[in-house]
Every structure is written in C-alpha cells, then in structure tokens.
Write an enzyme that holds these catalytic residues in place. Structure first.
Site, PDB file in Angstrom:
ATOM      1  N   ASP B 139       0.830  -1.211   0.000  1.00  0.00           N
ATOM      2  CA  ASP B 139       0.000   0.000   0.000  1.00  0.00           C
ATOM      3  C   ASP B 139       0.862   1.259   0.000  1.00  0.00           C
ATOM      4  O   ASP B 139       0.528   2.256  -0.619  1.00  0.00           O
ATOM      5  CB  ASP B 139      -0.919   0.007   1.227  1.00  0.00           C
ATOM      6  CG  ASP B 139      -2.003  -1.056   1.074  1.00  0.00           C
ATOM      7  OD1 ASP B 139      -2.228  -1.499  -0.077  1.00  0.00           O
ATOM      8  OD2 ASP B 139      -2.593  -1.441   2.095  1.00  0.00           O
ATOM      9  N   CYS B 140       1.990   1.190   0.709  1.00  0.00           N
ATOM     10  CA  CYS B 140       2.856   2.382   0.767  1.00  0.00           C
ATOM     11  C   CYS B 140       3.878   2.432  -0.356  1.00  0.00           C
ATOM     12  O   CYS B 140       4.433   3.483  -0.657  1.00  0.00           O
ATOM     13  CB  CYS B 140       3.518   2.491   2.140  1.00  0.00           C
ATOM     14  SG  CYS B 140       4.144   0.926   2.763  1.00  0.00           S
ATOM     15  N   TYR B 141       4.156   1.285  -0.955  1.00  0.00           N
ATOM     16  CA  TYR B 141       5.098   1.226  -2.083  1.00  0.00           C
ATOM     17  C   TYR B 141       4.429   0.466  -3.227  1.00  0.00           C
ATOM     18  O   TYR B 141       4.714  -0.715  -3.450  1.00  0.00           O
ATOM     19  CB  TYR B 141       6.389   0.513  -1.680  1.00  0.00           C
ATOM     20  CG  TYR B 141       7.211   1.265  -0.661  1.00  0.00           C
ATOM     21  CD1 TYR B 141       8.127   2.240  -1.073  1.00  0.00           C
ATOM     22  CD2 TYR B 141       7.088   1.004   0.696  1.00  0.00           C
ATOM     23  CE1 TYR B 141       8.880   2.933  -0.140  1.00  0.00           C
ATOM     24  CE2 TYR B 141       7.836   1.695   1.635  1.00  0.00           C
ATOM     25  CZ  TYR B 141       8.735   2.663   1.211  1.00  0.00           C
ATOM     26  OH  TYR B 141       9.476   3.350   2.121  1.00  0.00           O
TER      27      TYR B 141
END
Ligand code: SF4
Ligand code: SF4
Lengths: 136, 402
Positions: B139-141
């Site tokens: 989700d963050c990368y």
C-alpha cells in the site's frame, strides 16, 4: 599437447573445389571453426580457421596443406594489448607458450612483444582485466 | 623519541611532513640507520593492487514516483543481480555476482566475462547502468516494475564496502596433478608447470605493520583512487599464524575491511576482473599510511621481499580438500626472480597482483600527504593482534537428519 590456432588459408583456383578441410578432420583429427570464408572474383578461396588438435597432428596437417599448394598465414599480428586495461599483473607470463610477455626487472612492468606472438589465444581469457584482444 | 599522530598531522598541515614509500624507506634506513630515520621520517606509505573477491558496494538509488520497495523483489544492474534484502531503495552488489544466464562453468573453463566487479568499475567510470527491478507492491510502495538507466552522479549513496581486503601474506599456488586447473589463483599448468602468487610483498600494507600497532578501525586510507577508511578487521582476520623472527606471518593472516565513497573513486583503481574457470571479481587498489611513531614501527616498515616467506600450496588437492599440507616456503624475493625451485624443478612464477600499480599507489598517497591533502587518523581501536583471543575455524558441518 592440444593447441588452438587461428590461421588464414589462401587457396589457388584449382583447390577451391577440393575437400581439403575434410581431410584435416579425417586424417589429422583436427577440430575446426570457420571464422571467415570467401571466394574472390578470380576464384581464389580465402578461409580463416580456428584449428584445434594435438600439436603433432596440427603440424602434419599444416604440412599437408602447404604441400597441396595452400598459402598459410598465422594471425599473430592481430593479437594486441589494450594498454589502458593492462595492469601489469603478470598472469599472462607463464601462460604464453611463445614467451611473448616479458617482465621489465626494474619497474616490473609487463612488456608484450607482438613479434613473438603466435596467436594461440591462450592469454585472451586468462588475462584477468581482459586486456588482450584478437582482431580479425 | 616517540611521535604522536597529532604531531605528524601538524607537520602535514604545515607541508613539512617527511614521507617515503615502503620501498624507498628500505634504503633510507640502510643509509641513515633506524634510529635517525625514525626521528626524521613521519610517514611510510604502502600500496597493493590485486584481485580482492570479498569486495562489494551498496547504493541508495532514491525514491521513484510512485514509490517502490525493491526489498524482497529482484533487481538487476546490467543483468547482474543485486541483493535487495535491505529496505526500499537500498541495494548491495557483490563483486562475484553473475548474470542469471551466464553459462558459468557449464563449458569448463567458463570465461566469466561480466559480473558484479565490472558493474562497479563501470559505475565509477561514470557510465550509465541499466537497472531492471520487479517488486511485489504494498500500500505504501505500490510500484511493481522499474526499468531505467542509473548513473553514479544521480544516486544518493554509492559506497564501496569490502569485507576482506589486503590479505597479509598469501599462498603461492601450484598444481601437482597431471592436468591444467583453473583457480582463483589463475591457470595452473600440470606437474608444477607454474607458480602463481598474489602480494605486493614489501610494499603491501600489513607487512609493514605486522603486529597491527598503527592500523585499526578508522585508519584513513587510499581506496580505489579515493579516500576510504578501515572499517573493521577483515573476515578471516587471523593474527595467530606462525611468524618469523621479525614478526612476519608465514601464511595468510591479517585482513582489512574497508569502506569509502565510490563517487571519489576511479576505474584505474577498481577494475572488473574475469578469472578463467573461477568467476568474476574486482581488482582493488589500496594504500595505507604507517605513522612512524617509534623506532620499532620504522623498523617494521623496512621489511624487504627477502624477509617475507610465502607458503607453497597444491591447488589440485591440498587446497580444495582443505588439507593443511604446505610444500614449503619461498620468499617474495625468490618469487620475483621469475622462478623458484620446487621438488628439484625450476618452476616459472607469475604474479596476480600488480607491483607497478602498488608502487604508483604508495607514490600517490605520499604526494597526498606531502601536499597536505591527506592527514592521518588515530584509530578508534587497533586490529585484533597476537594477544587477542580471535580464532578462525573451518566450517563445522552438522548434517541435518530427517
Ligand atoms: S595478464 Fe593481462 S593485465 Fe596482466 S600483465 Fe598480462 S596483459 Fe597485462
Ligand atoms: S596469443 Fe597470447 S598467449 Fe598466445 S602467443 Fe600470443 S601473446 Fe602468447
């Protein structure tokens, strides 16, 4: 001793149609690799071969070609050293069968004597920074 | 009269430091005597330029948009796999790494034309490197794929970090068998056809400080053409090897772990290397300054090739089978004469490390110090010496039973 050599063969017109290379394989047990082949407009054949086999058989095979009228040149002029890449480590000195590398005693720089080179090719993969090059 | 590193640095700053290379100091001490030479000389510089397999580099390439976590995925630099098990955009590249499709030794001896060492050389040469990466996405990368050129000038850090360099002494490799063998010590011809060695001998850093009385964590050095540091003892560092009267270990012993900024380095001093039948590696240039703090230390730096014995080892059997057998010792003076006598036979010798380049490195370091560009550091801690309880063992194999 097994040798690998690169040679340029020039055939007169009368030999172009003859199965000469076949004889090298059959009679002298030499392996060959065709590096370049052409027939000139005058119908003269030119073949650049890498031959591999026993030194004695190789010599006999070359003799057979010469007797048959084939002109032979070795490719020695074409092994060169990329001076930028050579580090003068010395790994090639004991590899070269022709003694083409020499250690300058004072500086310990490794000198390459192109005239002594017989273009066997052994130093090319054995040189760690790959400074030795063959050109066709 | 003992000097301190602080005093030497003051002289370096004033441009008054007296510096000689480890080759020059031999004659200086012979002429002046050790006592006088120790008073007058401030620094002796050493150098070595050889194939050092335990070399690696790490990079931080900066974040992409959208962001991508390389960690846990796969990344290739010019087709050579880099290690991604460290965070999002950090990578580690080892000198021995090979492209997945390199034929290796399938046709023996393999040529190993291109590997991690070559990528390191091309990076420091300022060439563009093709990077291909795949990742699993989070989700963050979220990004999963990246194909891009990278260049050393654009990435955040490019750090050379070699975990074992500058071996203090090393084997002389020979082959007793009746067929040619292809080793990391070069091509060895059958039946003692040749003998290969790899050390700068009297110029080599650790021969000039055999008991590690000046070299330690934080020692500033010449590394790959730039300024680097000794980071730690190198792996397999072993001070407990039998020594000569002058303290020279009679076989492989001390080692250095080194670190430095690749952006300062040059391809003349980091050379991608192909070892026939063995693999890819990196030839590394290292120079270590020895501060002449006392007569004792000066005396160590006067070591000559004739004082240094190297063990001759058979690489057709003893080495691969981890047998301790040594065929004898020969000095670097004998090795450099071009032939040695073994079992009644004259065996031609060749070096794998470049002495002329080692001389050049010691000379460059000398110039840097004389011109005030390079000052000495006080190590935070010296390398483990003969009184340490360090031990180096072979692998202890405990088969797993099912
Ligand atoms: S092996 Fe290669 S680099 Fe080493 S001295 Fe010979 S030509 Fe130069
Ligand atoms: S090709 Fe290399 S090894 Fe062969 S003769 Fe010439 S210099 Fe010597």
């Amino acid at each position: 001793m097994v040798v690998t050599k690169k040679v340029v063969l020039r055939f007169p017109k009368r030999l172009v149609e003859r199965p000469i290379i076949y004889r090298l394989v059959k009679d002298y047990d030499l392996e060959f690799n065709i590096l370049k082949a052409s027939i000139t407009p005058e119908q003269e054949g030119l073949l650049v071969l890498e031959l591999k086999g026993d030194q004695k058989e190789y010599d006999k095979g070359i003799n057979f070609l010469v007797k048959g009228g084939v002109k032979i040149e070795s490719l020695s002029q074409d092994v060169t050293r990329n001076e930028e890449r050579c580090t003068s480590c010395g790994a090639c000195i004991t590899i070269c069968p022709a003694g083409a590398f020499e250690l300058e005693p004072e500086t310990r720089l490794v000198i390459f004597n192109n005239e002594k080179c017989i273009a066997c090719g052994l130093c090319i993969p054995a040189c760690p920074p790959r400074a030795m090059e063959v050109h066709f | 009269m003992a000097k301190t590193i602080e005093e030497i640095n003051r002289k370096i700053k004033e441009g008054k430091a007296v510096v000689f290379t480890a080759e020059e100091i031999i004659d200086v001490a012979r002429k002046k005597g050790v006592k006088k030479a120790a008073q007058e000389v401030d620094v002796v510089t050493t150098g070595t330029f050889g194939i050092m397999c335990s070399s690696a580099a790490y990079f931080n390439i900066g974040h992409t948009t959208p962001k991508m976590k390389l960690g846990g995925g796969r990344t290739y630099l010019n087709d050579v796999p880099a290690y991604t098990g460290v965070a999002a955009v950090d990578l580690i590249l080892g000198a021995n790494a090979l492209p997945d499709d390199d034929p290796r030794n399938r046709i023996h001896p393999g040529e190993f034309n291109y590997g991690g060492g070559h990528v390191i050389e091309e990076l420091v040469a300022g060439k563009d490197i093709r990077m291909e990466a795949t990742a699993y996405g989070t989700d963050c990368y979220p990004r999963r794929k990246l194909e891009s050129w990278i260049n050393i000038r654009d990435i955040n850090q490019a750090t050379l970090f070699n975990i074992r360099n500058a071996y203090q002494n090393y084997n002389v490799a020979v082959n007793l068998s009746d067929k040619t063998i292809y080793t990391y010590m070069g091509v060895l011809k059958p039946k003692l056809g040749n003998a290969n060695y790899s050390s700068a001998g009297q110029l080599s850093p650790l021969f000039n400080d055999p008991y590690y009385k000046t070299i330690g964590i934080g020692t500033r050095i010449f590394l790959g053409g730039g300024i680097g540091y000794v980071a730690w003892q190198g792996t397999q560092h072993n001070p407990h090897v039998e020594r000569t009267e002058k303290g020279i270990p009679k076989g492989g012993s001390g080692t250095l772990a080194t670190i430095g900024d690749m952006k300062q380095m040059s391809p003349r001093w980091l050379v991608g290397t192909s070892v026939l039948g063995y693999g890819c590696s990196l030839t590394v240039g290292i120079g270590v300054p020895i501060p002449i703090l006392s007569e004792e230390i000066l005396e160590y730096t006067t070591v000559t090739d004739a004082d240094i014995p190297a063990p001759v080892v058979d690489y057709s059997d003893a080495y691969p089978q981890a047998k301790p057998d040594v065929l004898g010792h020969v000095s670097y003076a004998e090795l450099k004469s071009g032939k040695i006598k073994l079992k009644g036979k004259d065996v031609p010798t060749a070096s794998l490390s470049s002495y002329p380049r080692a001389v050049e490195i010691a000379g460059i370091l000398k110039d840097w110090i004389k011109s005030g560009r390079f000052s000495l550091t006080e190590p935070v801690e010296l390398l483990p010496g003969v009184n340490s309880d360090i031990t180096v063992r072979n692998f202890k194999e405990r088969p797993i039973e099912y």
